[in-house]
Design an enzyme around this catalytic site. Structure first.
Site, PDB file in Angstrom:
ATOM      1  N   ARG A  38       0.815  -1.216   0.000  1.00  0.00           N
ATOM      2  CA  ARG A  38       0.000   0.000   0.000  1.00  0.00           C
ATOM      3  C   ARG A  38       0.851   1.269   0.000  1.00  0.00           C
ATOM      4  O   ARG A  38       0.438   2.280  -0.560  1.00  0.00           O
ATOM      5  CB  ARG A  38      -0.937   0.006   1.212  1.00  0.00           C
ATOM      6  CG  ARG A  38      -2.080  -0.949   0.996  1.00  0.00           C
ATOM      7  CD  ARG A  38      -3.019  -0.959   2.159  1.00  0.00           C
ATOM      8  NE  ARG A  38      -4.222  -1.700   1.818  1.00  0.00           N
ATOM      9  CZ  ARG A  38      -5.079  -2.176   2.702  1.00  0.00           C
ATOM     10  NH1 ARG A  38      -4.872  -1.983   3.998  1.00  0.00           N
ATOM     11  NH2 ARG A  38      -6.151  -2.828   2.311  1.00  0.00           N
ATOM     12  N   LYS A 198     -19.265 -15.755   1.830  1.00  0.00           N
ATOM     13  CA  LYS A 198     -20.653 -15.358   2.051  1.00  0.00           C
ATOM     14  C   LYS A 198     -21.329 -14.818   0.793  1.00  0.00           C
ATOM     15  O   LYS A 198     -20.863 -13.857   0.195  1.00  0.00           O
ATOM     16  CB  LYS A 198     -20.706 -14.307   3.160  1.00  0.00           C
ATOM     17  CG  LYS A 198     -20.469 -14.914   4.541  1.00  0.00           C
ATOM     18  CD  LYS A 198     -20.241 -13.863   5.586  1.00  0.00           C
ATOM     19  CE  LYS A 198     -21.505 -13.097   5.929  1.00  0.00           C
ATOM     20  NZ  LYS A 198     -21.189 -11.934   6.800  1.00  0.00           N
ATOM     21  N   GLY A 353      -9.161  -9.034  -0.854  1.00  0.00           N
ATOM     22  CA  GLY A 353      -7.950  -9.376  -0.112  1.00  0.00           C
ATOM     23  C   GLY A 353      -7.568 -10.842  -0.255  1.00  0.00           C
ATOM     24  O   GLY A 353      -6.408 -11.175  -0.527  1.00  0.00           O
ATOM     25  N   GLY A 377     -13.468  -3.675   0.009  1.00  0.00           N
ATOM     26  CA  GLY A 377     -14.858  -3.203   0.095  1.00  0.00           C
ATOM     27  C   GLY A 377     -15.193  -2.095  -0.890  1.00  0.00           C
ATOM     28  O   GLY A 377     -16.282  -2.070  -1.458  1.00  0.00           O
TER      29      GLY A 377
HETATM   30  P1  ADP Z   1     -12.098 -11.736  -0.955  1.00  0.00           P
HETATM   31  O1  ADP Z   1     -11.339 -11.340   0.294  1.00  0.00           O
HETATM   32  O2  ADP Z   1     -11.193 -12.030  -2.105  1.00  0.00           O
HETATM   33  O3  ADP Z   1     -13.196 -10.763  -1.290  1.00  0.00           O
HETATM   34  P2  ADP Z   1     -13.902 -13.424   0.505  1.00  0.00           P
HETATM   35  O4  ADP Z   1     -13.478 -12.757   1.769  1.00  0.00           O
HETATM   36  O5  ADP Z   1     -15.257 -13.142  -0.012  1.00  0.00           O
HETATM   37  O6  ADP Z   1     -12.834 -13.139  -0.643  1.00  0.00           O
HETATM   38  O7  ADP Z   1     -13.820 -14.998   0.664  1.00  0.00           O
HETATM   39  C1  ADP Z   1     -12.664 -15.647   1.106  1.00  0.00           C
HETATM   40  C2  ADP Z   1     -12.982 -16.796   2.020  1.00  0.00           C
HETATM   41  O8  ADP Z   1     -13.928 -17.687   1.451  1.00  0.00           O
HETATM   42  C3  ADP Z   1     -11.759 -17.606   2.323  1.00  0.00           C
HETATM   43  O9  ADP Z   1     -11.443 -17.478   3.693  1.00  0.00           O
HETATM   44  C4  ADP Z   1     -12.159 -19.031   1.964  1.00  0.00           C
HETATM   45  O10 ADP Z   1     -11.695 -19.999   2.896  1.00  0.00           O
HETATM   46  C5  ADP Z   1     -13.671 -18.955   1.997  1.00  0.00           C
HETATM   47  N1  ADP Z   1     -14.275 -20.040   1.231  1.00  0.00           N
HETATM   48  C6  ADP Z   1     -14.101 -20.349  -0.068  1.00  0.00           C
HETATM   49  N2  ADP Z   1     -14.772 -21.456  -0.400  1.00  0.00           N
HETATM   50  C7  ADP Z   1     -15.384 -21.908   0.727  1.00  0.00           C
HETATM   51  C8  ADP Z   1     -16.216 -23.018   1.049  1.00  0.00           C
HETATM   52  N3  ADP Z   1     -16.539 -23.932   0.128  1.00  0.00           N
HETATM   53  N4  ADP Z   1     -16.670 -23.126   2.310  1.00  0.00           N
HETATM   54  C9  ADP Z   1     -16.330 -22.204   3.236  1.00  0.00           C
HETATM   55  N5  ADP Z   1     -15.552 -21.151   3.002  1.00  0.00           N
HETATM   56  C10 ADP Z   1     -15.082 -20.980   1.764  1.00  0.00           C
HETATM   57 MG    MG Z   2     -11.886 -11.506   2.342  1.00  0.00          MG
END
Ligand code: ADP
Ligand code: MG
Length: 397
Positions: A38, A198, A353, A377
């Site tokens: 960053r 989620k 992230g 976000g």
């Molecule tokens: P980003 O940070 O890239 O936006 P998210 O925070 O939305 O991504 O999602 C990341 C999380 O999703 C990771 O911690 C990963 O372990 C979880 N994840 C991915 N697939 C599954 C699954 N099948 N069941 C539970 N958690 C999952």
């Molecule tokens: Mg995340």
């Protein structure tokens, strides 16, 4: 780009320019910076202003302090920035007040001053008007280069621009341009790959992009709400029950839009019992997921299908790992997708992230991705079509 940027500023030699940067970097227990991405991302704007002989006043938040917190002072960041610039950076112990004013009045053209953690004041997050005025009084011009906090209406990210003219920094401009390209006239076919935990986090983005995309590939925990909506069994996989009706509504919308290139995983990697690095994994077709199974990754058929989607696309946005990639044996799907996205002959944008962590884990050359959004976000809200206060407050061209 409809907003003015620092390149639209004229005669800024000697002007006091307050730049909101995102120096919210991770620190270890000894306050060593463990990732300076960053800080590096803010260098183009800072260097541009040094060249232009402005007096540069940097301000950022760090962590989530309530009041002054010795562990969250900006000193280690000032030291690292000074190394990166090869130039003295004057770190102050406050971000408003008489001492700060005095130090700024002594600054010479091209000097760089770093203010103290702006969140030591609760007024920052409240977007308090008096506090915003005090920040504004330190400078002639405001520059917002903190895209990562642009979705928050805080004093240093938005409020301040009520009192002095505000323009975008170069990082902010880069983010806005790259993400706008997805919303306005993306080259088709446009593929949306969504994963992550989620589904509730991703609904806004699906809703806003559904009419713009040609191909959708879903994975990760969020896919189970869609599988359930399509009456596939999901066993004990992560599922937000209350999101199933929303997923159903989105599936219905895809039919209305004739968006038939809409994919949920054809097969899964599942475990029974506990999710752990030692758990025994199994590949199952999507119809064969039984009561006791937990989906932890997409299976080989899903990987092949998603790779095909990636090969066909001319524009790709990817957010969210396709499995629990933190555990090596469940990272196969995510790593395959990361590699395919990096190799794609398309305009590729990756945000989030964990998704960036996944790119790193896959060992791909990050330069092969057209744009990696530092926003988290903020990128998601931008793609949801929301107005970001930290952008809206800046002057139009
Ligand atoms: P980003 O940070 O890239 O936006 P998210 O925070 O939305 O991504 O999602 C990341 C999380 O999703 C990771 O911690 C990963 O372990 C979880 N994840 C991915 N697939 C599954 C699954 N099948 N069941 C539970 N958690 C999952
Ligand atoms: Mg995340």
């Amino acid at each position: 780009m409809t907003k003015k940027t620092i390149e639209d500023l004229r005669d800024i030699a000697g002007k006091r320019i307050l730049v909101r940067v995102d120096f919210n970097v991770p620190l270890d227990e000894k306050r060593n910076i463990t990732d300076d991405t960053r800080i590096k991302a803010a260098l183009p704007t800072i260097k541009y202003l040094i060249e232009a002989k402005a007096k540069i006043i940097l301000v950022s938040h760090l962590g989530r302090p309530s009041g002054v917190d010795e562990k969250l002072r900006m000193d280690p960041i000032g030291a690292r920035l000074s190394e990166l610039l090869g130039k003295k950076v004057t770190k102050l112990d406050d971000c408003i007040g008489e001492e700060v004013e005095n130090a700024i009045s002594k600054a010479k053209n091209g000097d760089v001053i770093l203010l103290e953690n702006v969140r030591f004041y609760a007024e920052e997050e409240k977007n308090d008007e008096i506090f915003a005025r005090k920040l504004a009084s330190l400078a002639d011009i405001y520059v917002n280069d903190a895209f990562g906090t642009a979705h928050r209406a805080h004093a240093s990210t938005a409020g301040i621009a009520e009192f002095i003219p505000g323009v975008a920094g170069l990082l902010m401009e880069k983010e806005i341009k790259a993400l706008s390209k997805l919303l306005e006239n993306p080259e088709k076919p446009f593929l949306l790959i969504l994963g992550g935990a989620k589904v509730s986090d991703k609904i806004g983005i699906i809703r806003n992009l559904l009419s713009k995309v040609d191909i959708v590939a879903l994975g990760g925990g969020m896919a189970y709400a869609f599988l359930k909506a399509k009456n596939w069994p999901v066993g004990k996989s992560l599922l937000e029950e209350d999101m199933v009706p929303v997923a159903k509504e989105i599936v219905k919308k895809t039919y209305e839009l004739h968006l038939y290139d809409f994919h949920t995983p054809l097969d899964h990697i599942v475990v029974t019992g506990k999710i752990s690095p030692e758990a025994e994994k199994q590949v199952v077709e999507r119809g064969a997921v039984s009561e006791n199974m937990i989906g932890v990754d997409i299976g080989p058929q899903a990987i092949a299908e998603y790779e095909d989607c990636i090969h066909r696309a001319k524009t790709i946005f990817w957010n969210g790992p396709l499995g629990i990639f933190e555990i090596d044996q469940f990272a196969t799907g995510t790593i395959a997708i990361a590699k395919a996205v990096a190799e794609a002959q398309a305009y590729t944008v990756v945000g989030g992230g964990d998704s960036i962590a996944a790119l790193n884990k896959a060992g791909v050359d990050l330069n092969k991705i057209s744009h990696i959004s530092t926003g988290g976000g903020a990128s998601l809200e931008f793609l949801e079509g929301k107005v970001l206060p930290g952008i809206a407050c800046l002057q139009d061209k």
